[in-house]
Design an enzyme around this catalytic site. Structure first.
Site, mmCIF file in Angstrom:
data_model
loop_
_atom_site.group_PDB
_atom_site.id
_atom_site.type_symbol
_atom_site.label_atom_id
_atom_site.label_comp_id
_atom_site.label_asym_id
_atom_site.label_seq_id
_atom_site.Cartn_x
_atom_site.Cartn_y
_atom_site.Cartn_z
ATOM 1 N N MET A 47 -11.386 -5.969 5.235
ATOM 2 C CA MET A 47 -10.714 -4.852 5.917
ATOM 3 C C MET A 47 -10.305 -5.677 7.346
ATOM 4 O O MET A 47 -11.349 -5.895 7.989
ATOM 5 C CB MET A 47 -11.263 -3.531 5.992
ATOM 6 C CG MET A 47 -11.151 -2.973 4.620
ATOM 7 S SD MET A 47 -10.643 -1.131 4.699
ATOM 8 C CE MET A 47 -8.870 -1.087 5.427
ATOM 9 N N ASP A 50 -4.395 3.680 -2.126
ATOM 10 C CA ASP A 50 -5.383 3.977 -1.131
ATOM 11 C C ASP A 50 -6.214 5.346 -1.594
ATOM 12 O O ASP A 50 -5.480 6.451 -1.478
ATOM 13 C CB ASP A 50 -4.950 3.873 0.209
ATOM 14 C CG ASP A 50 -4.869 2.608 0.701
ATOM 15 O OD1 ASP A 50 -5.988 1.764 0.677
ATOM 16 O OD2 ASP A 50 -3.819 2.323 1.212
ATOM 17 N N SER A 69 0.880 -1.272 -0.020
ATOM 18 C CA SER A 69 -0.092 -0.059 -0.125
ATOM 19 C C SER A 69 0.856 1.312 -0.028
ATOM 20 O O SER A 69 1.734 1.457 0.961
ATOM 21 C CB SER A 69 -1.102 0.170 1.392
ATOM 22 O OG SER A 69 -1.425 1.409 1.513
ATOM 23 N N HIS A 72 -8.196 1.274 -4.072
ATOM 24 C CA HIS A 72 -9.186 1.060 -3.074
ATOM 25 C C HIS A 72 -9.700 2.344 -2.759
ATOM 26 O O HIS A 72 -9.044 3.163 -2.016
ATOM 27 C CB HIS A 72 -8.372 0.799 -1.910
ATOM 28 C CG HIS A 72 -9.215 0.403 -0.582
ATOM 29 N ND1 HIS A 72 -8.552 0.159 0.811
ATOM 30 C CD2 HIS A 72 -10.502 0.473 -0.222
ATOM 31 C CE1 HIS A 72 -9.410 0.115 1.610
ATOM 32 N NE2 HIS A 72 -10.572 0.307 0.885
ATOM 33 N N MET A 106 -11.993 4.675 -0.776
ATOM 34 C CA MET A 106 -12.546 5.055 0.546
ATOM 35 C C MET A 106 -12.841 6.732 0.524
ATOM 36 O O MET A 106 -12.432 7.384 1.083
ATOM 37 C CB MET A 106 -11.507 5.151 1.701
ATOM 38 C CG MET A 106 -11.073 3.349 2.075
ATOM 39 S SD MET A 106 -9.224 3.455 2.741
ATOM 40 C CE MET A 106 -8.609 3.462 1.567
ATOM 41 N N MET A 159 -8.686 8.272 -0.345
ATOM 42 C CA MET A 159 -9.323 8.754 0.807
ATOM 43 C C MET A 159 -9.820 10.191 0.624
ATOM 44 O O MET A 159 -9.040 11.165 0.085
ATOM 45 C CB MET A 159 -8.312 8.831 2.025
ATOM 46 C CG MET A 159 -7.900 7.383 2.238
ATOM 47 S SD MET A 159 -7.125 7.258 4.011
ATOM 48 C CE MET A 159 -6.463 5.713 3.916
ATOM 49 N N ASP A 161 -6.530 -6.309 4.010
ATOM 50 C CA ASP A 161 -6.052 -5.134 4.050
ATOM 51 C C ASP A 161 -6.213 -4.428 5.608
ATOM 52 O O ASP A 161 -7.090 -4.228 6.096
ATOM 53 C CB ASP A 161 -6.729 -4.135 3.190
ATOM 54 C CG ASP A 161 -6.336 -2.692 3.043
ATOM 55 O OD1 ASP A 161 -5.163 -2.656 3.696
ATOM 56 O OD2 ASP A 161 -6.830 -1.852 2.497
ATOM 57 N N HIS A 205 -1.197 -1.514 -4.388
ATOM 58 C CA HIS A 205 -2.510 -1.158 -3.754
ATOM 59 C C HIS A 205 -2.479 0.329 -3.492
ATOM 60 O O HIS A 205 -1.639 1.093 -2.773
ATOM 61 C CB HIS A 205 -2.686 -1.817 -2.283
ATOM 62 C CG HIS A 205 -3.853 -1.525 -1.442
ATOM 63 N ND1 HIS A 205 -4.904 -2.137 -1.911
ATOM 64 C CD2 HIS A 205 -4.046 -0.626 -0.615
ATOM 65 C CE1 HIS A 205 -5.935 -1.899 -1.350
ATOM 66 N NE2 HIS A 205 -5.655 -0.857 -0.470
#
Ligand code: DX5
Ligand code: ZN
Length: 223
Positions: free
Chosen positions: A138, A35, A8, A67, A69, A37, A176, A33
């Site tokens: 998660m 992320d 990540s 991913h 979020m 957000m 994760d 990965h």
């Protein structure tokens, strides 16, 4: 399914992101990965499609595992598919029409993933298992790197493994949050095949050594 190590980049040095991603791939990582957000779905703010495109322009050709979020998701699905993503996953709570969002990912030639936070029930899968290429469990609450693995996730992982096996589909089972050399073997034994690790890899002195140790632990789980 071949196990994948997915560093990540949340824990990477963002000022040197291209080099950091190249370094983990050279060290044996399988996918990256990524992320995303938004300071709304989770209380943190990271990176978007422009950074994904920058990694492609830098020459990164490995699969990028986005991913989300963030909410809403449909516009981001379109933007990330154009920016070079291969996998796009989102949380069911972040889409008003989860089935439509999953199909939107596939229509845009990416693999569709659904993400389960620690309190999110697996019952979502009852009606969606045919529309999914990846399930992300998660093992921490989403939002930050460096949190501790929640032990009750192991049961959820093995239940998900049964659901996947009964479906007859080729679905990746990704985990994760808080994945380390010391616990990856039991996570693999519970049925995971795709392992996200942020701080465990990027905060280590030797990426190659860390990733090799993780792969050895995964192999040991099969014996
Ligand atoms: C957390 C992110 C994770 C995070 C994992 O919300 O989804 O991908 O980077 O970090 P570690 O491996 O440090 O728990
Ligand atoms: Zn993540």
């Amino acid at each position: 399914m071949k196990p994948f190590i997915a560093p990540s980049i949340l824990s990477a040095d963002f000022a040197n992101l291209g080099q950091e991603v190249s370094a983990v791939l050279k060290a044996g990582a399988d996918i990256i990965h990524f992320d995303v957000m938004d300071n709304r779905f989770v209380p943190n703010l990271t990176i978007g499609p422009m950074v994904c495109q920058s990694l492609r322009d830098y020459g990164i050709s490995a699969p990028i595992d986005v991913h989300l979020m963030a909410e809403p998701v449909d516009n981001l699905i379109l933007d990330f598919s154009k920016a070079g993503a291969n996998y796009i996953s989102f949380h069911p709570e972040a889409s008003k029409h989860v089935h439509r969002s999953l199909n939107l990912i596939r229509e845009n030639n990416c693999k569709a993933g659904l993400v389960f936070s620690p309190a999110t029930p697996l019952t979502w899968l009852e009606h969606l298992i045919d529309d999914i290429d990846l399930i992300l469990i998660m093992s921490v609450n989403p939002g930050f790197g460096g949190q501790s693995f929640i032990e009750s996730s192991l049961k959820k992982i093995s239940t998900t493994r049964e659901i996947i096996d009964n479906s007859g589909h080729d679905i990746r089972l990704e985990v994760d949050g808080g994945v380390k050399i010391k616990n990856i073997q039991k996570i693999a034994a519970a049925g995971a095949d795709t392992f996200v690790a942020g701080s465990a890899i990027f905060n280590s002195d030797d990426y190659e050594k860390t990733i090799s140790a993780m792969k050895a632990e995964i192999k040991a789980a099969k014996n």
